[in-house]
Design an enzyme around this catalytic site. Structure first.
Site, short mmCIF file in Angstrom:
data_model
loop_
_atom_site.label_atom_id
_atom_site.label_comp_id
_atom_site.label_asym_id
_atom_site.label_seq_id
_atom_site.Cartn_x
_atom_site.Cartn_y
_atom_site.Cartn_z
N GLY A 35 -5.46 8.00 6.30
CA GLY A 35 -4.33 7.49 7.06
C GLY A 35 -3.98 8.42 8.19
O GLY A 35 -4.32 9.61 8.19
N GLY A 37 -0.76 9.15 11.21
CA GLY A 37 0.53 8.86 11.81
C GLY A 37 0.69 9.64 13.11
O GLY A 37 -0.25 10.28 13.59
N ALA A 40 0.95 13.45 11.83
CA ALA A 40 0.28 13.88 10.60
C ALA A 40 -0.92 13.00 10.29
O ALA A 40 -1.07 11.90 10.82
CB ALA A 40 1.27 13.84 9.43
N VAL A 42 -3.28 11.79 6.71
CA VAL A 42 -3.32 11.78 5.26
C VAL A 42 -4.78 11.84 4.81
O VAL A 42 -5.60 11.03 5.24
CB VAL A 42 -2.64 10.52 4.68
CG1 VAL A 42 -2.71 10.54 3.15
CG2 VAL A 42 -1.20 10.42 5.14
N ASP A 158 13.99 1.52 4.37
CA ASP A 158 12.83 0.91 5.03
C ASP A 158 11.92 0.25 4.00
O ASP A 158 10.72 0.50 3.97
CB ASP A 158 12.07 1.96 5.85
CG ASP A 158 11.24 1.33 6.97
OD1 ASP A 158 11.48 0.15 7.30
OD2 ASP A 158 10.35 2.02 7.51
#
Length: 372
Positions: A35, A37, A40, A42, A158
């Protein structure tokens, strides 16, 4: 460069896990990125001390736009949570100017990832999501996590399919506590007034910038149930401002908010549950406890068995080398509307698709604003 040792940010944290997790990067073998972002990545990783596969979120602390206090709050929230339906933090430590956050690996990713995989394989049609008993199970497990957070004076803020994670054993956990809010005072009096969330899932009182409490999460849970059942949240095809206007001025979303060619009829219990949580007046909205006691939840046990069968057909998240992801001319398909963009096999977008509105929706639905 701000450089230096960032461990002072987390000195007060204690790891509540029964397993003692190493805080030395050399004790983890990174197995590829699963992943990505804004600040960052993952990684899937193997802990060499106990042979357990985990997820490690690696944040760049030197980025000038990153807020160290926000990171500290997110990690504290994760570490303080001790509930099987909320993603926890095994340990965290800094490596140079990066922060490593070690969490359980939810090997099947988010339910949004699964929905999009099923759609890419033509296993579900437009206007179709999971079968109802699976939705009931996902919602029950998510509501358990919310009940725990709310009793701990926390709002998630969220809730959506992209933030609900699952492993290969059907265990469901609420993830992405990055916008969670710790509230002072008793549960009955907890309130907030910041404008946080994703428009399609946002409660009317949050849009209005009124005081709101844990029942804002319950509204989002109701929207998520519709999303899981229909494949997309109601009003997904509208621009964010129109979503806000329609939510504030129109009737609450429901199954009739969708116009599709393949409607799947929900049970009367499901319809009743949705109408009970999508009340525009939060004082009339169900609490997490009442959500769990509704008769629709009787489908949940059956739903877990159905989900386990479905998960056998869904590929696990697979770590990949970054060079493969970033090769020039190589397009990687990402799951939209999630904090982390998980690549999907065989998710090539077809030219001439009549779902062009999805592109605009995907672009804006991840944007969150917080107004003091």
């Amino acid at each position: 460069s701000i450089g230096g040792d960032y461990s002072f940010l987390f000195d007060s944290m204690q790891d509540n896990s029964k397993i003692e997790w190493p805080t030395d990067a050399s004790r983890y073998k990174l197995q590829g990125v699963i992943g990505k972002g804004a600040f960052a990545k993952v990684h899937q990783a193997l802990c060499l001390d106990n042979n357990i596969t985990v997820a490690i979120k690696i944040l760049k602390l030197e980025d000038p736009s990153i807020n160290l206090e926000d990171i500290r709050k997110e990690v504290l929230t994760m570490k303080l949570c001790d509930n099987e339906n909320v993603l926890t933090c095994y340990c965290c430590f800094n490596v140079g100017s990066t922060l490593w956050i070690v969490t359980p690996l939810m090997i099947k990713g988010s339910f949004l990832r699964i929905l999009q995989y099923l759609a890419s394989q033509h296993l579900i049609r437009d206007g179709q999501g999971f079968q109802e008993d699976i939705v009931a199970y996902i919602i029950r497990e998510t509501a358990k996590g919310l009940k725990y957070l709310h009793e701990s004076n926390l709002l998630h803020r969220d809730v959506k399919a992209g933030n609900i994670l699952v492993d290969d054993k059907g265990n469901v956990r609420l993830g992405d506590l990055g916008v969670a809010r710790l509230l002072e005072g008793t549960v009955k009096n907890q309130e907030a007034s910041t404008f946080v969330g994703t428009p399609c899932w946002m409660a009317p009182e949050v849009m209005n910038r009124d005081q709101y409490d844990s029942r804002a999460d319950i509204w989002s849970l109701g929207i998520t149930a519709l999303e899981l059942f229909k494949g997309v949240p109601p009003m997904a095809k509208f621009e964010p401002m129109e979503i806000i206007i329609r939510t504030l001025q129109g009737d609450p979303p429901s199954f009739s908010s969708y116009s599709d060619n393949y409607p799947v009829k929900p049970s009367s219990a499901f319809v009743s549950w949705v109408s009970s949580v999508l009340k525009k007046d939060p004082s009339q909205r169900y609490t997490a406890e009442k959500v769990l006691s509704h008769r629709w939840m009787s489908l949940a046990d059956q739903g877990k068995e159905s989900l386990l069968e479905l998960l056998k057909t869904v590929p696990d998240l697979k770590g990949h080398e970054e060079q493969q992801q970033e090769m020039p001319g190589k397009e990687v398909q990402y799951v939209k509307n999630t904090t982390w963009n998980f690549s999907l096999p065989s998710a090539t977008k077809k030219e001439g698709s009549d779902n062009s509105w999805l592109g605009k929706f995907n672009d804006v639905s991840v944007k969150e604003t917080e107004v003091p």
